[in-house]
Design a protein around this motif. Structure first.
Motif, PDB file in Angstrom:
ATOM      1  N   LYS A  21       0.836  -1.210   0.000  1.00  0.00           N
ATOM      2  CA  LYS A  21       0.000   0.000   0.000  1.00  0.00           C
ATOM      3  C   LYS A  21       0.866   1.254   0.000  1.00  0.00           C
ATOM      4  N   MET A  22       1.936   1.256   0.799  1.00  0.00           N
ATOM      5  CA  MET A  22       2.820   2.409   0.843  1.00  0.00           C
ATOM      6  C   MET A  22       3.528   2.605  -0.495  1.00  0.00           C
ATOM      7  N   TYR A  23       3.868   1.541  -1.161  1.00  0.00           N
ATOM      8  CA  TYR A  23       4.512   1.658  -2.476  1.00  0.00           C
ATOM      9  C   TYR A  23       3.551   2.251  -3.511  1.00  0.00           C
ATOM     10  N   ASN A  24       2.297   1.861  -3.468  1.00  0.00           N
ATOM     11  CA  ASN A  24       1.302   2.442  -4.390  1.00  0.00           C
ATOM     12  C   ASN A  24       1.090   3.922  -4.097  1.00  0.00           C
ATOM     13  N   ASP A  25       1.070   4.293  -2.811  1.00  0.00           N
ATOM     14  CA  ASP A  25       0.952   5.716  -2.470  1.00  0.00           C
ATOM     15  C   ASP A  25       2.147   6.501  -2.966  1.00  0.00           C
ATOM     16  N   PHE A  26       3.328   5.888  -2.877  1.00  0.00           N
ATOM     17  CA  PHE A  26       4.526   6.550  -3.369  1.00  0.00           C
ATOM     18  C   PHE A  26       4.465   6.767  -4.882  1.00  0.00           C
ATOM     19  N   LEU A  27       3.987   5.801  -5.661  1.00  0.00           N
ATOM     20  CA  LEU A  27       3.867   5.959  -7.118  1.00  0.00           C
ATOM     21  C   LEU A  27       2.856   7.057  -7.458  1.00  0.00           C
ATOM     22  N   THR A  28       1.757   7.117  -6.727  1.00  0.00           N
ATOM     23  CA  THR A  28       0.750   8.157  -6.976  1.00  0.00           C
ATOM     24  C   THR A  28       1.306   9.550  -6.680  1.00  0.00           C
ATOM     25  N   GLN A  29       2.056   9.691  -5.594  1.00  0.00           N
ATOM     26  CA  GLN A  29       2.645  10.978  -5.241  1.00  0.00           C
ATOM     27  C   GLN A  29       3.709  11.383  -6.259  1.00  0.00           C
TER      28      GLN A  29
END
Length: 832
Positions: free
Chosen positions: A814-822
């Protein structure tokens, strides 16, 4: 010097009254001291320094009050006129020379730093690490290794105000717990509001000044002429006179309860109520006690006021002095008597230093001792008993008849020297010094396998010794069956040629050929090696009390008590003709060098190969943490044992294998000696390394001593031995590391037992036994519950670790997906 209160009052040198710390000097007339020695003889406190006083050239001798005990006692004499002049008229300090300019300009030299405690404050204020350091590991991918690095410039105008900010953000992957926090705390007592009559609203400081109110002359005359005052005085005067007369006849304000049974008619020599241990007599002789310590002490069983002490050399750092390495000093056991405290009455010559000795219970003229070389020594003082008794009677007469005392008598009072009768063979003795020795009671004897059998002689013929060589040996003093009389006479002829003076032939059959009956080893219970014994104690009869009754009857019968056996005529009987006793307890307690208390059996059993060997101990506990110096049974309860060692003492009950029923709190000072009271079952005495004595009463307090008597001696207490002369007079002999013996009179508060004290002490031991068993049961339950809780915790941790792995994987995704979105939003905002 030690000056009693009577001597201080006689010479006008009372402590803190005539002589003080500021004015400690007192000039005594030489003629007064000589007259006191003539009048009081050996009782005089100046009798030990008689020759010094006679040789002093001047008429006045200086006595100094030593308040701080610098030289070990409260007074000391100045024995030379030069020293007296230096003390009374000290030399004036030299004049300070003038200060020159060169001295002023001289650089001051640094002085030695003196600690006043500031380093402790710095140490307390310093910051110390209280938890483990965190370990960080930095790594990079392998493809980045050895790659060239290119730096480029960036225009600061692209950023706002020319400042590039690396803003922080909340990382949800981990959180830091705050383990320490600084708080300001002030401890104050609880407030309580109370009032008495009036309430003071505000507090302020006040002062008062006053002067006495005086009556005028007219008022005084009017009062004296008052008829009511005259009537009052006439009424009260006869009563006041009667009260004054009664006070003159008898002290009406005395406390009858405290003085009950302490008057002269009750046998108290002082006529005062004694509340503590009082010094009755002191013994020392510089000829034999100089640079020596007392290792063992024993009262003579039959002669009043006679004791024997064994002297050993002091150990100085474990090294031998070069000047005395090859000097062989004679070793003695010294006898002292109350009648003559300054001179020994008898000397027992020893092959080497004696660490333990004991009088024979059947014949007090027979003494056994344990030598430093590991040999067992026997003495016979039968020929010198009348000499000891004669010195007592002559001492009493000399104390009364002072006219025959002559100061110019130069005759030396030499004590007779008694040579030992027999000593064991060196090759068959202990390999280290003997630290404890005891006679077996006359009610039984043991065979070579340790089996108790009947004793047809009905006297003590065997003894037991222990040594740090890990062995306990049994010895028999009778003549062996296989010893030939002709060989014995031939051997004695050779020895008679070697010795130039007579030796009692009581044990001539044992000299240099004596071997132990059997040995008992002490293998450790749970590991290899052996225990190192120092002290032991046994009580043979526990099941049947017939032998005890026979012993008591023998003590009461005058004819049997006067019978003295002839040990030279005794022979060892055949073991086949003796009956084995089934009611003898062959188990005993042993105190070791490492602080363990071992409970074992001395009977030997055959192993698989048919050889006799010792069994492993039945019980062992390390209670004292240091070498044990006392293992002693209660004179009232034979199953109660007192052990002392290190900073603890413990009370054991035979048959209770779980441990001691009572263990003392840890003492600040090392306990060096101890003994039970002979009249009170619950009282015992503990000696300390600083010379103090603690008196414990288990029925009053079990966590602290009932009384503590400090400054009994100025050095370490080595031995303590009580003695009961009568129901009203009890003594306690205390020896120290300087070779001095002090006999203390025990007060009646520690002599007379309370009502039903024996029964109360028995109930106390039973309650402590039940408490110990209950505690052990609870401890087993606690261990079981703790084990179950740990297993349950391990099970929960394993389940939690399995679940947390899946949760952590989902969180990281989940944190990796948030990082890609940011990242995508940032690139779009920059037009990239």
């Amino acid at each position: 010097m030690v000056l009693t209160l009577a001597t201080q009052e006689l010479f006008g040198c009372c402590a803190d009254k005539d002589v003080t710390e500021k004015s400690p000097y007192k000039l005594l007339k030489k003629d007064d001291i000589i007259q006191d020695i003539k009048t009081r003889a050996a009782v005089s406190d100046f009798s030990p320094v008689k020759q010094i006083v006679l040789d002093y050239p001047e008429d006045e001798i200086l006595l100094v009050f030593d308040r701080d005990f610098t030289y070990g006692q409260s007074f000391y004499l100045i024995v030379t006129p030069e020293a007296k002049e230096k003390i009374l008229r000290p030399p004036e300090p030299p004049e300070t020379p003038g200060v020159f300019e060169l001295d002023v300009n001289k650089t001051p030299e640094p002085k030695q730093w003196i600690s006043l405690g500031s380093e402790l404050e710095i140490e307390e204020e310093s910051v110390k690490e209280s938890r483990e350091k965190l370990c960080y590991k930095f790594s990079r991918v392998r493809s980045m290794f050895r790659r060239s690095v290119s730096f480029s410039d960036r225009n600061t105008t692209d950023a706002k105000d020319g400042y590039l900010e690396c803003s922080s953000y909340q990382d949800n992957r981990f959180s830091i717990k705050q383990m320490f926090r600084d708080y300001g705390i002030q401890a104050v007592p609880r407030l309580q509001t109370s009032s008495a009559q009036t309430q003071w609203t505000s507090q302020r400081n006040n002062f008062a000044q006053y002067k006495p109110r005086e009556l005028r002359v007219e008022e005084i005359e009017s009062i004296l002429q008052d008829e009511s005052l005259k009537i009052f005085l006439n009424t009260v005067t006869p009563r006041v006179l009667k009260a004054l007369q009664q006070e003159e006849i008898m002290n009406v304000f005395i406390d009858d309860w405290k003085a009950l049974g302490t008057g002269p008619e009750a046998g108290d020599w002082s006529g005062k109520a004694s509340e503590g241990l009082m010094l009755y007599q002191a013994f020392a002789d510089q000829t034999y006690t100089k640079d020596k310590r007392i290792s063992s002490i024993s009262w003579h069983p039959t002669i009043y006021g006679t004791m024997a002490v064994a002297l050993t050399k002091k150990k100085e750092g474990g090294q031998m002095n070069e000047s005395t390495r090859f000097d062989v000093e004679p070793a003695f056991i010294v006898f002292y008597c109350f009648s003559d405290p300054t001179n020994p009455q008898l000397l027992l010559e020893c092959p080497d230093d004696i660490f333990a000795f004991e009088f024979c219970p059947s014949d007090p003229n027979i003494i056994v001792g344990g030598c430093m070389t590991g040999q067992v020594v026997l003495w016979d003082i039968s020929a010198h008993v009348k000499h000891i008794q004669g010195t007592q009677s002559s001492g009493k007469k000399s104390s009364v008849n002072t006219d025959t005392f002559d100061l110019d008598d130069n005759k030396e009072n030499k004590a007779p020297v008694v040579r030992f009768c027999a000593v064991s063979a060196l090759e068959n003795s202990h390999k280290a010094q003997i630290t404890d020795v005891h006679w077996l009671p006359p009610t039984f004897e043991v065979t070579r396998s340790g089996l108790p059998v009947e004793n047809k002689c009905n006297i003590s013929v065997q003894l037991v010794t222990c040594s740090p060589d890990c062995n306990i040996m049994f010895w028999d003093v009778r003549m062996p069956k296989q010893l030939n009389q002709s060989a014995l006479d031939k051997n004695m002829d050779k020895k008679a040629q070697m010795t130039s003076y007579s030796v009692p032939d009581t044990f001539k059959h044992l000299d240099r050929t004596w071997k132990p009956l059997f040995r008992v080893t002490l293998p450790k219970m749970k590991s290899s090696g052996e225990y190192i014994p120092l002290k032991f104690s046994f009580e043979p009869f526990t099941c049947n009390a017939n032998t005890d009754r026979n012993t008591g009857e023998a003590d009461e019968n005058d004819d049997s008590s006067e019978f003295i056996p002839d040990y030279s005529q005794l022979r060892v009987p055949s073991a086949k003709t003796l009956t084995i006793l089934q009611d003898v307890n062959t188990k005993f307690y042993i105190g070791t060098e490492d602080g363990e208390i071992v409970y074992t059996d001395w009977k030997l059993e055959k192993d698989d190969s048919g050889r006799l060997c010792s069994n492993k101990p039945l019980h062992s506990l390390n209670i004292h943490k240091w070498m044990v110096n006392t293992v002693q049974r209660s004179p009232f309860f034979k199953d109660i044992v007192l052990t002392i060692g290190g900073n603890y003492f413990a009370i054991w009950k035979e048959g209770v294998m779980e441990g001691p029923i009572t263990v003392s709190p840890s003492s600040e000072l090392v306990c060096t000696a101890g003994c039970w009271s002979l009249s009170r079952p619950a009282v015992f005495f503990i000696g300390k390394e600083d010379g103090s004595i603690d008196v414990w009463n288990l029925l009053e307090k079990s966590n602290e001593p009932a009384n503590t008597y400090a400054h009994i001696t100025s050095t370490r207490i080595t031995c303590m031995k009580p003695w009961r002369y009568s129901s009203k007079q009890h003594f306690l002999a205390v020896t120290d590391n300087s070779g001095m013996v002090r006999v203390l009179e025990i007060p009646k508060t520690l002599n007379i037992p309370s009502r039903n004290e024996t029964l109360s002490m028995k109930k106390y031991s039973e309650q402590e036994e039940e408490r110990l068993k209950d505690y052990l049961k609870r401890e087993e339950l606690w261990v079981k519950e703790k084990k179950e809780a740990e297993e349950l915790k391990k099970k929960k941790v394993s389940d939690k670790s399995f679940r947390s792995l899946e949760e952590e994987t989902e969180l990281r995704l989940k944190m990796y997906n948030d990082f890609l979105t940011q990242k995508e939003s940032i690139l779009k905002g920059m037009g990239l």
